[in-house]
Motif scaffolding. Structure first.
Motif, PDB file in Angstrom:
ATOM      1  N   VAL A  74      78.363  47.015   9.719  1.00 48.42           N
ATOM      2  CA  VAL A  74      78.641  48.435   9.953  1.00 48.42           C
ATOM      3  C   VAL A  74      78.536  48.755  11.440  1.00 48.42           C
ATOM      4  CG1 VAL A  74      77.747  50.765   9.584  1.00 48.42           C
ATOM      5  CG2 VAL A  74      78.034  49.211   7.646  1.00 48.42           C
ATOM      6  N   ALA A  77      81.655  47.387  13.144  1.00 48.69           N
ATOM      7  CA  ALA A  77      82.870  48.119  12.787  1.00 48.69           C
ATOM      8  C   ALA A  77      82.877  49.528  13.369  1.00 48.69           C
ATOM      9  CB  ALA A  77      83.012  48.172  11.275  1.00 48.69           C
ATOM     10  N   ASP A  81      86.015  50.615  15.308  1.00 55.29           N
ATOM     11  CA  ASP A  81      86.932  51.514  14.604  1.00 55.29           C
ATOM     12  C   ASP A  81      86.445  52.953  14.524  1.00 55.29           C
ATOM     13  OD1 ASP A  81      88.454  49.227  14.081  1.00 55.29           O
ATOM     14  OD2 ASP A  81      87.426  48.874  12.179  1.00 55.29           O
ATOM     15  N   ILE A  84      85.230  55.442  10.615  1.00 51.33           N
ATOM     16  CA  ILE A  84      85.750  54.730   9.449  1.00 51.33           C
ATOM     17  C   ILE A  84      85.061  53.370   9.286  1.00 51.33           C
ATOM     18  CG2 ILE A  84      87.694  53.568  10.564  1.00 51.33           C
ATOM     19  CD1 ILE A  84      87.856  55.217   7.126  1.00 51.33           C
ATOM     20  N   GLY A  85      84.557  52.821  10.367  1.00 52.58           N
ATOM     21  CA  GLY A  85      83.828  51.556  10.309  1.00 52.58           C
ATOM     22  C   GLY A  85      82.554  51.645   9.499  1.00 52.58           C
ATOM     23  N   LEU A  87      82.328  52.963   6.693  1.00 54.70           N
ATOM     24  CA  LEU A  87      82.727  52.739   5.301  1.00 54.70           C
ATOM     25  C   LEU A  87      83.230  51.326   5.053  1.00 54.70           C
ATOM     26  CD1 LEU A  87      84.641  56.102   4.766  1.00 54.70           C
ATOM     27  CD2 LEU A  87      82.287  55.562   4.116  1.00 54.70           C
ATOM     28  N   THR A  88      83.807  50.701   6.061  1.00 55.14           N
ATOM     29  CA  THR A  88      84.447  49.404   5.857  1.00 55.14           C
ATOM     30  C   THR A  88      83.655  48.221   6.407  1.00 55.14           C
ATOM     31  OG1 THR A  88      85.685  49.595   7.928  1.00 55.14           O
ATOM     32  CG2 THR A  88      86.734  50.453   5.934  1.00 55.14           C
ATOM     33  N   GLY A  89      82.762  48.452   7.332  1.00 57.79           N
ATOM     34  CA  GLY A  89      82.099  47.359   8.034  1.00 57.79           C
ATOM     35  C   GLY A  89      81.238  46.476   7.166  1.00 57.79           C
ATOM     36  N   SER A  91      81.378  45.835   3.852  1.00 56.10           N
ATOM     37  CA  SER A  91      82.143  44.982   2.935  1.00 56.10           C
ATOM     38  C   SER A  91      82.936  43.925   3.696  1.00 56.10           C
ATOM     39  CB  SER A  91      83.063  45.824   2.051  1.00 56.10           C
ATOM     40  OG  SER A  91      83.940  46.583   2.835  1.00 56.10           O
ATOM     41  N   THR A  92      83.399  44.255   4.881  1.00 58.71           N
ATOM     42  CA  THR A  92      84.122  43.266   5.685  1.00 58.71           C
ATOM     43  C   THR A  92      83.186  42.135   6.108  1.00 58.71           C
ATOM     44  OG1 THR A  92      85.604  44.979   6.513  1.00 58.71           O
ATOM     45  CG2 THR A  92      85.505  42.933   7.764  1.00 58.71           C
ATOM     46  N   ALA A  95      82.276  39.942   2.996  1.00 58.30           N
ATOM     47  CA  ALA A  95      83.388  39.511   2.150  1.00 58.30           C
ATOM     48  C   ALA A  95      83.366  38.011   1.877  1.00 58.30           C
ATOM     49  CB  ALA A  95      84.714  39.904   2.783  1.00 58.30           C
TER      50      ALA A  95
END
Length: 118
Positions: A74, A77, A81, A84-85, A87-89, A91-92, A95
């Motif tokens: 997080v 990200a 980003d 928005i990072g 929310l996505t960091g 899981s990325t 992964a």
């Protein structure tokens, strides 16, 4: 000495978890969530990295290490980003490990022919 540090670090985390199972009314699921959340919080305030530097795999393999991985993802990200990072960091960053767990779990299920509990 790295092996000793990893053993001590992982062992201490396991002893704390066992103590929580034996001496508190917490369920294993709540202890799991507590460990992951503690890893995120300690990583967010910058403390967990010192534990990783000292304990190596003893700090990164347990559930607190998963929380640390999510927090680092997080942080990275958000730096790249923006908001928005957040929310996505996580899981990325996780992964690869999640994919490996699903793949190898499926592979073992094919080999061992699991049965439902009766």
């Amino acid at each position: 000495m790295d092996y000793v540090n990893a053993f001590l670090c992982g062992g201490i985390l396991c002893v704390v978890g066992q103590f929580l199972i034996d001496k508190t009314p917490l369920t294993p699921a709540r202890i799991l969530v507590t460990y992951v959340t503690a890893g995120v919080i300690l990583s967010g305030v910058g403390v967990y990295q010192y534990l990783v530097d000292w304990g190596g795999a003893g700090a990164t393999v347990p559930l607190t290490g998963f929380g640390h991985l999510l927090a680092k993802g997080v942080q990275k990200a958000v730096g790249q980003d923006g908001l928005i990072g957040a929310l996505t960091g996580g899981s990325t960053a996780a992964a690869g490990g999640i994919t490996a767990a699903i793949f190898f779990g499926f592979l073992i299920a094919l080999i061992c022919k699991p049965k439902p509990k009766t």
